[in-house]
Design an enzyme around this catalytic site. Structure first.
Site, PDB file in Angstrom:
ATOM      1  N   LYS A  38       0.815  -1.212   0.000  1.00  0.00           N
ATOM      2  CA  LYS A  38       0.000   0.000   0.000  1.00  0.00           C
ATOM      3  C   LYS A  38       0.850   1.265   0.000  1.00  0.00           C
ATOM      4  O   LYS A  38       0.507   2.251  -0.642  1.00  0.00           O
ATOM      5  CB  LYS A  38      -0.941   0.001   1.210  1.00  0.00           C
ATOM      6  CG  LYS A  38      -2.025  -1.050   1.083  1.00  0.00           C
ATOM      7  CD  LYS A  38      -2.943  -1.065   2.275  1.00  0.00           C
ATOM      8  CE  LYS A  38      -3.924  -2.222   2.202  1.00  0.00           C
ATOM      9  NZ  LYS A  38      -4.763  -2.196   0.986  1.00  0.00           N
ATOM     10  N   ASN A  41       2.559   1.621  -3.536  1.00  0.00           N
ATOM     11  CA  ASN A  41       1.512   1.946  -4.521  1.00  0.00           C
ATOM     12  C   ASN A  41       1.068   3.398  -4.384  1.00  0.00           C
ATOM     13  O   ASN A  41       0.916   4.118  -5.371  1.00  0.00           O
ATOM     14  CB  ASN A  41       0.270   1.068  -4.303  1.00  0.00           C
ATOM     15  CG  ASN A  41       0.471  -0.342  -4.803  1.00  0.00           C
ATOM     16  OD1 ASN A  41       1.466  -0.643  -5.455  1.00  0.00           O
ATOM     17  ND2 ASN A  41      -0.462  -1.210  -4.482  1.00  0.00           N
ATOM     18  N   ASN A 204     -12.194   2.445   3.073  1.00  0.00           N
ATOM     19  CA  ASN A 204     -13.235   1.778   2.272  1.00  0.00           C
ATOM     20  C   ASN A 204     -14.318   1.283   3.229  1.00  0.00           C
ATOM     21  O   ASN A 204     -14.267   1.554   4.440  1.00  0.00           O
ATOM     22  CB  ASN A 204     -12.632   0.681   1.382  1.00  0.00           C
ATOM     23  CG  ASN A 204     -12.097  -0.504   2.177  1.00  0.00           C
ATOM     24  OD1 ASN A 204     -12.353  -0.657   3.375  1.00  0.00           O
ATOM     25  ND2 ASN A 204     -11.344  -1.354   1.507  1.00  0.00           N
ATOM     26  N   THR A 242     -14.585   5.393   0.486  1.00  0.00           N
ATOM     27  CA  THR A 242     -14.626   4.917  -0.899  1.00  0.00           C
ATOM     28  C   THR A 242     -15.548   3.706  -0.994  1.00  0.00           C
ATOM     29  O   THR A 242     -15.594   2.881  -0.086  1.00  0.00           O
ATOM     30  CB  THR A 242     -13.224   4.552  -1.434  1.00  0.00           C
ATOM     31  OG1 THR A 242     -12.736   3.405  -0.727  1.00  0.00           O
ATOM     32  CG2 THR A 242     -12.255   5.709  -1.295  1.00  0.00           C
ATOM     33  N   GLY A 244     -15.957   1.595  -3.980  1.00  0.00           N
ATOM     34  CA  GLY A 244     -15.741   0.823  -5.207  1.00  0.00           C
ATOM     35  C   GLY A 244     -16.489   1.433  -6.379  1.00  0.00           C
ATOM     36  O   GLY A 244     -16.389   2.637  -6.634  1.00  0.00           O
ATOM     37  N   ASP A 274      -5.413   2.577  -3.161  1.00  0.00           N
ATOM     38  CA  ASP A 274      -4.112   3.264  -3.073  1.00  0.00           C
ATOM     39  C   ASP A 274      -4.025   4.367  -4.132  1.00  0.00           C
ATOM     40  O   ASP A 274      -3.500   5.457  -3.879  1.00  0.00           O
ATOM     41  CB  ASP A 274      -2.961   2.274  -3.311  1.00  0.00           C
ATOM     42  CG  ASP A 274      -3.037   1.074  -2.376  1.00  0.00           C
ATOM     43  OD1 ASP A 274      -3.499   1.237  -1.230  1.00  0.00           O
ATOM     44  OD2 ASP A 274      -2.642  -0.028  -2.794  1.00  0.00           O
TER      45      ASP A 274
HETATM   46  P1  ADP Z   1     -10.240  -0.400  -1.928  1.00  0.00           P
HETATM   47  O1  ADP Z   1      -9.393  -0.814  -3.089  1.00  0.00           O
HETATM   48  O2  ADP Z   1      -9.467   0.262  -0.840  1.00  0.00           O
HETATM   49  O3  ADP Z   1     -11.200  -1.449  -1.422  1.00  0.00           O
HETATM   50  P2  ADP Z   1     -12.484   0.795  -3.366  1.00  0.00           P
HETATM   51  O4  ADP Z   1     -12.820  -0.546  -3.885  1.00  0.00           O
HETATM   52  O5  ADP Z   1     -13.529   1.534  -2.604  1.00  0.00           O
HETATM   53  O6  ADP Z   1     -11.164   0.792  -2.469  1.00  0.00           O
HETATM   54  O7  ADP Z   1     -12.022   1.673  -4.616  1.00  0.00           O
HETATM   55  C1  ADP Z   1     -11.434   2.944  -4.450  1.00  0.00           C
HETATM   56  C2  ADP Z   1     -11.943   3.870  -5.523  1.00  0.00           C
HETATM   57  O8  ADP Z   1     -11.593   3.372  -6.816  1.00  0.00           O
HETATM   58  C3  ADP Z   1     -13.472   4.023  -5.552  1.00  0.00           C
HETATM   59  O9  ADP Z   1     -13.887   5.028  -4.642  1.00  0.00           O
HETATM   60  C4  ADP Z   1     -13.693   4.424  -7.010  1.00  0.00           C
HETATM   61  O10 ADP Z   1     -13.387   5.786  -7.180  1.00  0.00           O
HETATM   62  C5  ADP Z   1     -12.639   3.613  -7.741  1.00  0.00           C
HETATM   63  N1  ADP Z   1     -13.199   2.314  -8.188  1.00  0.00           N
HETATM   64  C6  ADP Z   1     -13.031   1.101  -7.607  1.00  0.00           C
HETATM   65  N2  ADP Z   1     -13.698   0.139  -8.286  1.00  0.00           N
HETATM   66  C7  ADP Z   1     -14.302   0.753  -9.325  1.00  0.00           C
HETATM   67  C8  ADP Z   1     -15.152   0.321 -10.417  1.00  0.00           C
HETATM   68  N3  ADP Z   1     -15.498  -0.962 -10.558  1.00  0.00           N
HETATM   69  N4  ADP Z   1     -15.584   1.257 -11.285  1.00  0.00           N
HETATM   70  C9  ADP Z   1     -15.248   2.563 -11.180  1.00  0.00           C
HETATM   71  N5  ADP Z   1     -14.459   3.028 -10.173  1.00  0.00           N
HETATM   72  C10 ADP Z   1     -13.985   2.160  -9.267  1.00  0.00           C
END
Ligand code: ADP
Length: 332
Positions: A38, A41, A204, A242, A244, A274
């Site tokens: 992390k 990255n 997250n 966040t 995803g 990251d």
């Molecule tokens: P982590 O990797 O820490 O679990 P997330 O999965 O919340 O974090 O992803 C971090 C950010 O990356 C999200 O807030 C979004 O901006 C972007 N992101 C992640 N997955 C997607 C996706 N499938 N489509 C569009 N943006 C994404």
């Protein structure tokens, strides 16, 4: 200048159709080895989000590019994988002079399974921290230990190193008035009294649940305000959650909002968080240096764009975008 204090791991990524059952073994569809962790990255993501790619020309120059330098502080083993990490940082223009080589302990490693089905991409990850555990609270007890001569505009840290070391970073930086972005990943709780030293807390959904002590199912749109309020009351200045493919929420004293994600096809979600952190941090420091009033909405939007660009490519670091790629993607 931005200093990232955190983990460096070699990633071994296996691409598979489905997760193996207990006792089952089968060959992966594909394999990739790459630099990760992390900390590393985030350092590379921050540098790229501050600078235009040397390889491409931009169609838009809507901000983003700066002369911000990024320094990595961490620990590796005295082994070939450690040297591979140093090379990866330097190829990415990250100053690696703060990375210590430890004797008698190997460079940290992560083993990642990415499940590729027609409907989704999901990952499971295990790791051994190796030399990353060599960082101790004593290493960060003075301002000098955080600054290497030049006082950073922002320190970024995560929880993939000793929790007590991170707590010391917060205390030392906080007392010296140095801003800190804490990405509380992997999920763990810091001493509540230290939240007042956190300028930006980025988590997250899993991390939000563990840090706020609520069920993961309760980390949703309806409860965001309550969850955010808890962290702001403890003294966090800016709270970012966040989600995803659902984008991100932010909250600070000026208000709160949900910022939708960009719609993309996700190939590998590794490193999205990251990259989000790096792009958000880059935009924060850019605004500070330009003496612009703090526009968190803009930082979260750029970070959403950077996160989306990352999940479109395999591996933790290969998909990390440059400032001009973020600009181009946002205007497209
Ligand atoms: P982590 O990797 O820490 O679990 P997330 O999965 O919340 O974090 O992803 C971090 C950010 O990356 C999200 O807030 C979004 O901006 C972007 N992101 C992640 N997955 C997607 C996706 N499938 N489509 C569009 N943006 C994404």
């Amino acid at each position: 200048n931005i200093t990232v204090i955190g983990s460096l791991l070699i990633e071994h990524i296996f691409f598979i159709d489905r997760m193996p059952d207990l006792g089952e073994s089968f060959p992966a569809n594909d394999y990739m080895k790459g630099p990760g962790g992390k900390g590393a990255n985030a350092a590379i993501a921050t540098y790229r989000a501050c600078h235009g790619s040397p390889a491409t020309t931009s169609v838009s120059n809507d901000g983003g590019e700066t002369d911000i330098k990024v320094r990595m502080v961490g620990a590796i083993g005295k082994d070939s994988e450690g040297e591979y990490m140093i090379e990866a940082l330097e190829q990415s223009h990250v100053d690696s002079s703060g990375v210590r080589r430890e004797t008698g302990i190997s460079t940290g490693k992560a083993f990642i399974m990415v499940e590729e089905t027609d409907e989704s991409r999901d990952n499971r990850l295990i790791y051994t921290l190796g030399a990353n555990v060599a960082l101790t609270p004593n290493d960060f007890s003075t301002v000098e230990s955080l600054s290497s001569g030049t006082r950073p505009d922002l320190i970024i840290s995560q929880l993939e190193i000793d929790l007590k070391a991170v707590e010391m970073i917060l205390e030392t930086a906080g007392n010296a008035g140095i801003k800190v972005l804490l990405n509380a990943a992997p999920a763990n709780s810091i001493l509540p009294a230290l939240y007042r030293y956190v300028t930006h807390l980025v988590v997250n959904e899993t991390e939000a649940a563990i840090l706020s002590g609520c069920d993961l199912a309760d980390v949703n749109h309806e409860n965001f305000e309550k969850i955010a309020r808890g962290f702001l009351d403890y003294g966090v200045e800016n709270f970012v959650l966040t989600l995803g493919e659902d984008g991100a929420y932010y909250a600070n004293a000026d208000g709160l909002a949900h910022v939708k994600a960009f719609t993309v096809e996700s190939v590998d979600p590794t490193g999205a968080g990251d990259t989000f952190v790096g792009a958000y941090a880059a935009e924060y420091v850019r605004q500070q240096k330009a003496e612009e009033p703090w526009d968190i909405h803009k930082a979260v939007t750029r970070a959403n764009a950077a996160g989306a660009l990352t999940v479109m490519k395999p591996g933790g670091q290969t998909g990390i975008p440059w400032a001009n790629e973020i600009n181009d993607f946002m205007v497209a």
